[in-house]
Design a protein around this motif. Structure first.
Motif, PDB file in Angstrom:
ATOM      1  N   ALA A 105     -35.228  45.436  24.581  1.00  9.79           N
ATOM      2  CA  ALA A 105     -36.295  44.552  24.102  1.00  9.79           C
ATOM      3  C   ALA A 105     -36.531  44.752  22.617  1.00  9.79           C
ATOM      4  O   ALA A 105     -36.732  43.775  21.862  1.00  9.79           O
ATOM      5  CB  ALA A 105     -37.584  44.814  24.881  1.00  9.79           C
ATOM      6  N   GLN A 158     -36.084  41.880  19.848  1.00  5.20           N
ATOM      7  CA  GLN A 158     -37.171  41.535  18.936  1.00  5.20           C
ATOM      8  C   GLN A 158     -36.712  41.628  17.485  1.00  5.20           C
ATOM      9  O   GLN A 158     -37.011  40.761  16.663  1.00  5.20           O
ATOM     10  CB  GLN A 158     -38.371  42.453  19.159  1.00  5.20           C
ATOM     11  CG  GLN A 158     -39.565  42.116  18.271  1.00  5.20           C
ATOM     12  CD  GLN A 158     -40.768  42.982  18.576  1.00  5.20           C
ATOM     13  OE1 GLN A 158     -40.630  44.137  18.977  1.00  5.20           O
ATOM     14  NE2 GLN A 158     -41.961  42.441  18.414  1.00  5.20           N
ATOM     15  N   ALA A 170     -42.170  38.531  19.603  1.00  5.33           N
ATOM     16  CA  ALA A 170     -43.036  39.085  20.649  1.00  5.33           C
ATOM     17  C   ALA A 170     -42.636  38.548  22.022  1.00  5.33           C
ATOM     18  O   ALA A 170     -42.622  39.287  23.014  1.00  5.33           O
ATOM     19  CB  ALA A 170     -44.498  38.764  20.357  1.00  5.33           C
ATOM     20  N   ARG A 171     -42.320  37.254  22.089  1.00  5.13           N
ATOM     21  CA  ARG A 171     -41.951  36.657  23.373  1.00  5.13           C
ATOM     22  C   ARG A 171     -40.643  37.228  23.900  1.00  5.13           C
ATOM     23  O   ARG A 171     -40.531  37.546  25.089  1.00  5.13           O
ATOM     24  CB  ARG A 171     -41.841  35.135  23.234  1.00  5.13           C
ATOM     25  CG  ARG A 171     -41.344  34.447  24.503  1.00  5.13           C
ATOM     26  CD  ARG A 171     -41.529  32.942  24.443  1.00  5.13           C
ATOM     27  NE  ARG A 171     -40.828  32.267  25.522  1.00  5.13           N
ATOM     28  CZ  ARG A 171     -41.228  32.272  26.794  1.00  5.13           C
ATOM     29  NH1 ARG A 171     -42.322  32.914  27.138  1.00  5.13           N
ATOM     30  NH2 ARG A 171     -40.543  31.633  27.719  1.00  5.13           N
ATOM     31  N   TYR A 210     -41.104  40.702  25.408  1.00  3.99           N
ATOM     32  CA  TYR A 210     -41.683  40.650  26.756  1.00  3.99           C
ATOM     33  C   TYR A 210     -40.636  40.209  27.782  1.00  3.99           C
ATOM     34  O   TYR A 210     -40.527  40.799  28.865  1.00  3.99           O
ATOM     35  CB  TYR A 210     -42.876  39.687  26.765  1.00  3.99           C
ATOM     36  CG  TYR A 210     -43.358  39.334  28.153  1.00  3.99           C
ATOM     37  CD1 TYR A 210     -44.188  40.198  28.869  1.00  3.99           C
ATOM     38  CD2 TYR A 210     -42.970  38.138  28.762  1.00  3.99           C
ATOM     39  CE1 TYR A 210     -44.615  39.873  30.152  1.00  3.99           C
ATOM     40  CE2 TYR A 210     -43.389  37.807  30.040  1.00  3.99           C
ATOM     41  CZ  TYR A 210     -44.213  38.681  30.732  1.00  3.99           C
ATOM     42  OH  TYR A 210     -44.631  38.379  32.001  1.00  3.99           O
ATOM     43  N   ARG A 270     -38.043  42.988  28.589  1.00  2.00           N
ATOM     44  CA  ARG A 270     -38.647  44.062  29.391  1.00  2.00           C
ATOM     45  C   ARG A 270     -38.784  43.637  30.855  1.00  2.00           C
ATOM     46  O   ARG A 270     -38.447  44.381  31.773  1.00  2.00           O
ATOM     47  CB  ARG A 270     -40.025  44.434  28.843  1.00  2.00           C
ATOM     48  CG  ARG A 270     -40.019  45.387  27.681  1.00  2.00           C
ATOM     49  CD  ARG A 270     -41.391  46.004  27.482  1.00  2.00           C
ATOM     50  NE  ARG A 270     -41.753  46.877  28.595  1.00  2.00           N
ATOM     51  CZ  ARG A 270     -42.960  47.415  28.744  1.00  2.00           C
ATOM     52  NH1 ARG A 270     -43.913  47.171  27.853  1.00  2.00           N
ATOM     53  NH2 ARG A 270     -43.229  48.209  29.765  1.00  2.00           N
ATOM     54  N   GLU A 271     -39.290  42.431  31.076  1.00  2.00           N
ATOM     55  CA  GLU A 271     -39.455  41.945  32.448  1.00  2.00           C
ATOM     56  C   GLU A 271     -38.104  41.742  33.135  1.00  2.00           C
ATOM     57  O   GLU A 271     -37.963  41.973  34.333  1.00  2.00           O
ATOM     58  CB  GLU A 271     -40.248  40.633  32.445  1.00  2.00           C
ATOM     59  CG  GLU A 271     -41.718  40.807  32.118  1.00  2.00           C
ATOM     60  CD  GLU A 271     -42.397  41.792  33.058  1.00  2.00           C
ATOM     61  OE1 GLU A 271     -42.394  41.536  34.279  1.00  2.00           O
ATOM     62  OE2 GLU A 271     -42.900  42.826  32.578  1.00  2.00           O
TER      63      GLU A 271
END
Length: 235
Positions: free
Chosen positions: A86, A90, A196-197, A200, A203-204
Motif C-alpha cells: 500500500a 501510494q 490515499a484511496r 486503502y 490494504r483491503e
C-alpha cells in the motif's frame, strides 16, 4: 566463492521451507546441512543467521528449528505485506505513474479477466504476481521494493502464496472476483493519482488472503505453507 556458497544455502533452505519440505518444528543442524548440501560450516551458519533474521527459523537449545506460526501471526505477516504494498502504491500515485506503466497494468488485468472467465487457475496466479510486482515497481522506490520482497519471504504472505486450484473454485469464487475488482480499482486510483484511496484499496485487498487461509485450514487442503501453521493454536 564463499559469498556464492552461503547465498546458495540460503536460497535452498528458504525454498524448502516455502515448499513445505521443512515443516514447523523441524530441527536444522549445521553439521547435517553441511554434509547434505556439500558446503562448509561457515556459509551454513551465515545462512541460518539470515533465516533467523527473516523470522523463518528460531534458535533453540540445540541449534535452530523451523518456526511454526499461529493464525494471528499468519495474519500479521499478510497485513505487513499489505501495508508495504500500500505504501508503494501510494508513493506511485503521488509521484505519478507514466501512461505506459498504466497501459501495462491494464493489459495484465485484461488477461487476468479472461483467465477468470475460463477458470484457468494454473495461469492466473502467475499473472497476479506480475500485477503486484508491476504496481510496486511503479513507486520508483528501491527501498519500498526491497521491503516488499522481504515481506514476500514469509511462505504465506505473497500475493499468490496459496495457489488457486480447481477444487478451490466453489469456495473462493466470490473472493477471486472481489480481488479482481479491487485490482481494477487500484489501477484507476493510480491513474488518477489518488494516493490515499489506493493505499486503502491495497490494504483491503491483502486482507482477502485471511479468508483464503481460513478456508484452506478448514478443508485440510495440502498447501505446503500450512505445514508451518500450528493448527492447534489456529483453531
Amino acid at each position: 566463492m564463499a559469498d556464492l556458497q552461503w547465498r546458495y544455502v540460503l536460497y535452498e533452505l528458504r525454498q524448502r521451507i516455502a515448499a513445505g519440505k521443512l515443516r514447523g518444528g523441524d530441527k536444522l543442524r549445521a553439521s547435517h546441512l553441511a554434509q547434505e548440501l556439500k558446503a562448509s560450516r561457515t556459509p551454513i551458519s551465515e545462512a541460518l543467521l539470515k533465516l533467523e533474521a527473516e523470522g523463518l527459523i528460531e534458535r533453540d537449545k540445540s541449534g535452530f528449528s523451523v518456526r511454526s506460526f499461529n493464525l494471528e501471526e499468519v495474519y500479521d505477516a499478510i497485513d505487513l505485506r499489505g501495508l508495504l504494498e500500500a505504501a508503494a502504491a501510494q508513493k506511485a500515485a503521488e509521484r505519478g505513474v507514466p501512461d505506459e506503466r498504466i497501459a501495462r497494468l491494464r493489459t495484465l488485468l485484461e488477461k487476468m479477466d479472461e483467465l477468470i472467465e475460463r477458470q484457468a487457475f494454473n495461469k492466473y496466479d502467475g499473472l497476479n504476481d506480475k500485477f503486484h510486482a508491476a504496481f510496486v515497481e511503479a513507486s520508483a522506490s528501491p527501498i519500498l521494493q526491497a521491503e516488499v520482497r522481504r515481506a514476500y519471504r514469509f511462505p504465506f504472505a505473497g500475493p499468490s502464496a496459496f495457489p488457486t486450484i480447481p477444487s478451490d473454485w466453489d469456495k473462493l469464487h466470490a473472493s477471486i472476483h472481489v480481488g479482481q475488482s479491487q485490482h481494477h480499482q487500484i489501477v484507476d486510483a493510480l491513474e488518477r493519482r489518488e494516493g490515499a484511496r489506493v493505499f486503502y484499496l491495497v490494504r483491503e485487498h491483502a486482507r482477502l488472503a485471511h479468508r483464503t487461509v481460513l478456508k484452506a485450514l478448514a478443508s485440510h487442503q495440502e498447501h505446503p505453507q500450512l505445514a508451518l501453521v500450528n493448527s492447534d493454536k489456529a483453531a
